[in-house]
Design a protein around this motif. Structure first.
Motif, PDB file in Angstrom:
ATOM      1  N   ALA A  94       0.830  -1.204   0.000  1.00 37.89           N
ATOM      2  CA  ALA A  94       0.000   0.000   0.000  1.00 37.89           C
ATOM      3  C   ALA A  94       0.866   1.256   0.000  1.00 37.89           C
ATOM      4  O   ALA A  94       0.574   2.232  -0.709  1.00 37.89           O
ATOM      5  CB  ALA A  94      -0.925  -0.010   1.216  1.00 37.89           C
ATOM      6  N   ILE A  95       1.939   1.244   0.780  1.00 38.24           N
ATOM      7  CA  ILE A  95       2.829   2.409   0.851  1.00 38.24           C
ATOM      8  C   ILE A  95       3.543   2.624  -0.474  1.00 38.24           C
ATOM      9  O   ILE A  95       3.607   3.747  -1.000  1.00 38.24           O
ATOM     10  CB  ILE A  95       3.843   2.239   1.999  1.00 38.24           C
ATOM     11  N   PHE A  96       4.101   1.562  -1.045  1.00 40.72           N
ATOM     12  CA  PHE A  96       4.835   1.707  -2.302  1.00 40.72           C
ATOM     13  C   PHE A  96       3.917   2.174  -3.434  1.00 40.72           C
ATOM     14  O   PHE A  96       4.319   2.995  -4.267  1.00 40.72           O
ATOM     15  CB  PHE A  96       5.502   0.387  -2.687  1.00 40.72           C
ATOM     16  N   SER A 100       4.694   5.745  -5.243  1.00 41.36           N
ATOM     17  CA  SER A 100       5.075   5.673  -6.654  1.00 41.36           C
ATOM     18  C   SER A 100       3.944   6.110  -7.580  1.00 41.36           C
ATOM     19  O   SER A 100       4.156   6.290  -8.772  1.00 41.36           O
ATOM     20  CB  SER A 100       5.486   4.246  -7.014  1.00 41.36           C
ATOM     21  N   LYS A 101       2.723   6.275  -7.036  1.00 39.76           N
ATOM     22  CA  LYS A 101       1.536   6.605  -7.823  1.00 39.76           C
ATOM     23  C   LYS A 101       1.376   5.630  -8.986  1.00 39.76           C
ATOM     24  O   LYS A 101       1.013   6.014 -10.099  1.00 39.76           O
ATOM     25  CB  LYS A 101       1.623   8.031  -8.359  1.00 39.76           C
ATOM     26  N   ASN A 102       1.649   4.380  -8.723  1.00 40.10           N
ATOM     27  CA  ASN A 102       1.604   3.360  -9.769  1.00 40.10           C
ATOM     28  C   ASN A 102       0.959   2.103  -9.186  1.00 40.10           C
ATOM     29  O   ASN A 102       1.397   1.624  -8.131  1.00 40.10           O
ATOM     30  CB  ASN A 102       3.016   3.055 -10.267  1.00 40.10           C
ATOM     31  N   PRO A 103      -0.060   1.550  -9.843  1.00 42.40           N
ATOM     32  CA  PRO A 103      -0.718   0.352  -9.308  1.00 42.40           C
ATOM     33  C   PRO A 103       0.186  -0.872  -9.270  1.00 42.40           C
ATOM     34  O   PRO A 103      -0.130  -1.844  -8.590  1.00 42.40           O
ATOM     35  CB  PRO A 103      -1.902   0.132 -10.265  1.00 42.40           C
ATOM     36  N   LEU A 104       1.302  -0.836  -9.999  1.00 43.85           N
ATOM     37  CA  LEU A 104       2.259  -1.944  -9.985  1.00 43.85           C
ATOM     38  C   LEU A 104       3.423  -1.686  -9.036  1.00 43.85           C
ATOM     39  O   LEU A 104       4.373  -2.475  -9.000  1.00 43.85           O
ATOM     40  CB  LEU A 104       2.802  -2.201 -11.399  1.00 43.85           C
ATOM     41  N   GLY A 105       3.350  -0.606  -8.283  1.00 47.25           N
ATOM     42  CA  GLY A 105       4.466  -0.237  -7.414  1.00 47.25           C
ATOM     43  C   GLY A 105       4.488  -0.995  -6.108  1.00 47.25           C
ATOM     44  O   GLY A 105       4.379  -0.401  -5.033  1.00 47.25           O
ATOM     45  N   SER A 106       4.623  -2.308  -6.158  1.00 44.95           N
ATOM     46  CA  SER A 106       4.709  -3.111  -4.938  1.00 44.95           C
ATOM     47  C   SER A 106       6.119  -3.656  -4.788  1.00 44.95           C
ATOM     48  O   SER A 106       6.870  -3.745  -5.767  1.00 44.95           O
ATOM     49  CB  SER A 106       3.694  -4.261  -4.971  1.00 44.95           C
ATOM     50  N   PRO A 107       6.534  -4.006  -3.572  1.00 47.36           N
ATOM     51  CA  PRO A 107       7.925  -4.416  -3.341  1.00 47.36           C
ATOM     52  C   PRO A 107       8.341  -5.662  -4.109  1.00 47.36           C
ATOM     53  O   PRO A 107       9.522  -5.802  -4.459  1.00 47.36           O
ATOM     54  CB  PRO A 107       7.982  -4.654  -1.826  1.00 47.36           C
ATOM     55  N   ILE A 109       7.216  -6.518  -7.177  1.00 49.64           N
ATOM     56  CA  ILE A 109       7.380  -6.136  -8.581  1.00 49.64           C
ATOM     57  C   ILE A 109       8.668  -5.339  -8.774  1.00 49.64           C
ATOM     58  O   ILE A 109       9.430  -5.564  -9.724  1.00 49.64           O
ATOM     59  CB  ILE A 109       6.170  -5.304  -9.061  1.00 49.64           C
ATOM     60  N   ILE A 110       8.934  -4.391  -7.885  1.00 51.60           N
ATOM     61  CA  ILE A 110      10.113  -3.537  -8.019  1.00 51.60           C
ATOM     62  C   ILE A 110      11.399  -4.316  -7.732  1.00 51.60           C
ATOM     63  O   ILE A 110      12.463  -4.002  -8.272  1.00 51.60           O
ATOM     64  CB  ILE A 110      10.005  -2.316  -7.070  1.00 51.60           C
ATOM     65  N   GLY A 111      11.335  -5.331  -6.906  1.00 54.79           N
ATOM     66  CA  GLY A 111      12.511  -6.146  -6.642  1.00 54.79           C
ATOM     67  C   GLY A 111      13.022  -6.100  -5.227  1.00 54.79           C
ATOM     68  O   GLY A 111      14.039  -6.719  -4.914  1.00 54.79           O
ATOM     69  N   PHE A 112      12.322  -5.388  -4.336  1.00 58.22           N
ATOM     70  CA  PHE A 112      12.809  -5.272  -2.966  1.00 58.22           C
ATOM     71  C   PHE A 112      12.743  -6.609  -2.221  1.00 58.22           C
ATOM     72  O   PHE A 112      13.650  -6.939  -1.451  1.00 58.22           O
ATOM     73  CB  PHE A 112      12.008  -4.206  -2.205  1.00 58.22           C
ATOM     74  N   THR A 113      11.660  -7.359  -2.428  1.00 55.53           N
ATOM     75  CA  THR A 113      11.576  -8.655  -1.752  1.00 55.53           C
ATOM     76  C   THR A 113      12.615  -9.632  -2.296  1.00 55.53           C
ATOM     77  O   THR A 113      13.133 -10.463  -1.555  1.00 55.53           O
ATOM     78  CB  THR A 113      10.169  -9.267  -1.906  1.00 55.53           C
ATOM     79  N   GLN A 163       9.824   6.101 -13.210  1.00 55.27           N
ATOM     80  CA  GLN A 163      11.084   5.425 -13.445  1.00 55.27           C
ATOM     81  C   GLN A 163      11.407   4.424 -12.337  1.00 55.27           C
ATOM     82  O   GLN A 163      12.092   3.426 -12.565  1.00 55.27           O
ATOM     83  CB  GLN A 163      12.210   6.462 -13.552  1.00 55.27           C
ATOM     84  N   LEU A 164      10.882   4.673 -11.142  1.00 51.48           N
ATOM     85  CA  LEU A 164      11.093   3.765 -10.022  1.00 51.48           C
ATOM     86  C   LEU A 164      10.590   2.361 -10.361  1.00 51.48           C
ATOM     87  O   LEU A 164      11.283   1.360 -10.145  1.00 51.48           O
ATOM     88  CB  LEU A 164      10.372   4.305  -8.787  1.00 51.48           C
ATOM     89  N   VAL A 165       9.393   2.276 -10.919  1.00 48.88           N
ATOM     90  CA  VAL A 165       8.831   0.984 -11.292  1.00 48.88           C
ATOM     91  C   VAL A 165       9.525   0.431 -12.528  1.00 48.88           C
ATOM     92  O   VAL A 165       9.805  -0.772 -12.627  1.00 48.88           O
ATOM     93  CB  VAL A 165       7.310   1.108 -11.534  1.00 48.88           C
ATOM     94  N   LEU A 166       9.845   1.308 -13.498  1.00 50.07           N
ATOM     95  CA  LEU A 166      10.498   0.855 -14.724  1.00 50.07           C
ATOM     96  C   LEU A 166      11.878   0.266 -14.446  1.00 50.07           C
ATOM     97  O   LEU A 166      12.287  -0.711 -15.083  1.00 50.07           O
ATOM     98  CB  LEU A 166      10.621   2.016 -15.714  1.00 50.07           C
ATOM     99  N   ILE A 167      12.582   0.841 -13.493  1.00 50.11           N
ATOM    100  CA  ILE A 167      13.900   0.309 -13.138  1.00 50.11           C
ATOM    101  C   ILE A 167      13.747  -1.067 -12.529  1.00 50.11           C
ATOM    102  O   ILE A 167      14.504  -1.996 -12.830  1.00 50.11           O
ATOM    103  CB  ILE A 167      14.622   1.268 -12.171  1.00 50.11           C
ATOM    104  N   GLY A 168      12.759  -1.223 -11.667  1.00 56.10           N
ATOM    105  CA  GLY A 168      12.538  -2.523 -11.046  1.00 56.10           C
ATOM    106  C   GLY A 168      12.148  -3.584 -12.049  1.00 56.10           C
ATOM    107  O   GLY A 168      12.569  -4.744 -11.956  1.00 56.10           O
ATOM    108  N   ILE A 169      11.339  -3.210 -13.065  1.00 56.96           N
ATOM    109  CA  ILE A 169      10.852  -4.179 -14.034  1.00 56.96           C
ATOM    110  C   ILE A 169      11.690  -4.147 -15.312  1.00 56.96           C
ATOM    111  O   ILE A 169      12.266  -5.143 -15.744  1.00 56.96           O
ATOM    112  CB  ILE A 169       9.369  -3.904 -14.381  1.00 56.96           C
ATOM    113  N   GLY A 170      11.766  -2.944 -15.930  1.00 52.87           N
ATOM    114  CA  GLY A 170      12.388  -2.843 -17.249  1.00 52.87           C
ATOM    115  C   GLY A 170      13.882  -3.121 -17.245  1.00 52.87           C
ATOM    116  O   GLY A 170      14.392  -3.913 -18.032  1.00 52.87           O
TER     117      GLY A 170
END
Length: 348
Positions: A94-96, A100-107, A109-113, A163-170
């Motif tokens: 919920a925080i991420f 990130s204002k992005n529905p895919l911005g979860s830990p 998906i981004i790679g934190f977990t 870009q935060l989400v794109l870096i984690g995914i892209g």
């Protein structure tokens, strides 16, 4: 609009809270469902318990030390680990998603977990198996990956949310870390590799009280802080300049919430392994169910995340006679379907 759906304002001194009775009833209903799911979870296993026997054990009225040991030393730690790890992941998601204002911005998906998993596997391979060490290395791994991602997404006055989400995914932070995890497993001995592979699948088997206490303490300590910052986070979603004009310290709010989210995700990963989609789906479901949209749904997301992980593990236990299903695989099946539905709906 019926009375139960009306927004009520509760004031105390110089502070005020917006209350929607329907949302409070929703949270109460989720708590009841979670308690029922926990009781069903405690009844399942190689030796199925009926409700009366379980109630006697929980009320310390049982005459069977063997059954008491099964419930208190095996099943209750597993159920509590599922409950609080699911809640921790949901709060983090919920925080991420808010920041990130992005529905895919979860830990996940981004790679934190995955970074937390890399830290834990490093401990598996190079050190003796130690639960406290795994928790510490998980947090260090999650913080290190977070620092890397935010440095790559940094711009003049903060970070680029897209870009935060794109870096984690892209760019593939998660994929790169997964490859590193594979290399670490190859380097480890056979016993450590087998144990780490089970853990990487997202497993709740053989959980101890220490596994349960890690996310439990984290949720009890960090949930109230996250709820405190939830209104400020909602204002930041409207724009940093708007939030600043309304008296929000944007930098302090962002930094505190990010640290909370990373620690919760890392400790949950350290206790159950990398579990996907709980962090992604819980906040989405909470936002759809709640009427009040002005604050970040931290508490409701936590309840939904806890319920999802407990139910997923319960499904795995019910199918144990036919298949050996780690909870991470069960969540992955349902989460993958949910992600496809989410992406398809966004396209339309």
């Amino acid at each position: 609009m019926t009375a139960i759906n009306k927004e009520l304002t509760f004031k105390l001194a110089n502070m005020s809270w917006l209350i929607v009775p329907r949302d409070w009833l929703l949270c109460f209903g989720l708590i009841v469902l979670l308690c029922c799911a926990m009781l069903l979870h405690l009844m399942q296993g190689k030796m199925t318990l009926d409700f009366v026997t379980l109630l006697q054990v929980l009320l310390n009225q049982s005459n069977s030390p063997f059954v008491e040991k099964i419930v208190f030393d095996i099943r209750l730690p597993r159920a509590l680990t599922a409950c609080f790890a699911g809640g921790a992941l949901a709060i983090s998601g919920a925080i991420f998603q808010s920041l990130s204002k992005n529905p895919l911005g979860s830990p996940d998906i981004i790679g934190f977990t995955t970074g937390a998993a890399t830290g834990a596997i490093t401990h598996f391979v190079f050190f003796e198996h130690n639960l406290l060490g795994i928790a510490l290395f998980s947090v260090l791994g999650g913080l290190s990956v977070a620092l890397l991602v935010f440095l790559l997404a940094k711009k003049d006055h903060g970070f680029d949310r897209n870009q935060l989400v794109l870096i984690g995914i892209g760019i593939g932070v998660g994929a790169t870390l997964s490859a590193i995890n594979g290399l670490l497993l190859v380097k480890g001995n056979l016993d450590n590799t087998a144990h780490a592979n089970i853990w990487l699948a997202g497993s709740l088997s053989a959980r101890t009280w220490f596994h349960a206490l890690m996310p439990m303490f984290a949720v009890f300590i960090l949930l109230p802080i996250a709820v405190y910052f939830s209104r400020a986070a909602s204002l930041i979603e409207m724009g940093m300049q708007t939030a600043h004009c309304l008296g929000v310290n944007v930098r302090v709010t962002n930094n505190c919430l990010l640290l909370i989210a990373i620690i919760l995700a890392a400790l949950a990963t350290g206790s159950v392994g990398p579990i996907a989609f709980i962090a992604l789906a819980s906040a989405h479901i909470a936002k759809r169910l709640l009427l009040a949209k002005r604050t970040l749904p931290i508490f409701t997301s936590a309840l939904i995340g806890a319920l999802l992980l407990v139910l997923s593990d319960l499904i795995g236990l019910l199918l144990a006679d036919f298949y050996v299903l780690p909870v991470g695989r069960v969540v992955g099946v349902f989460g993958g379907v949910y992600l496809l539905m989410l992406l398809t709906r966004k396209q339309h």
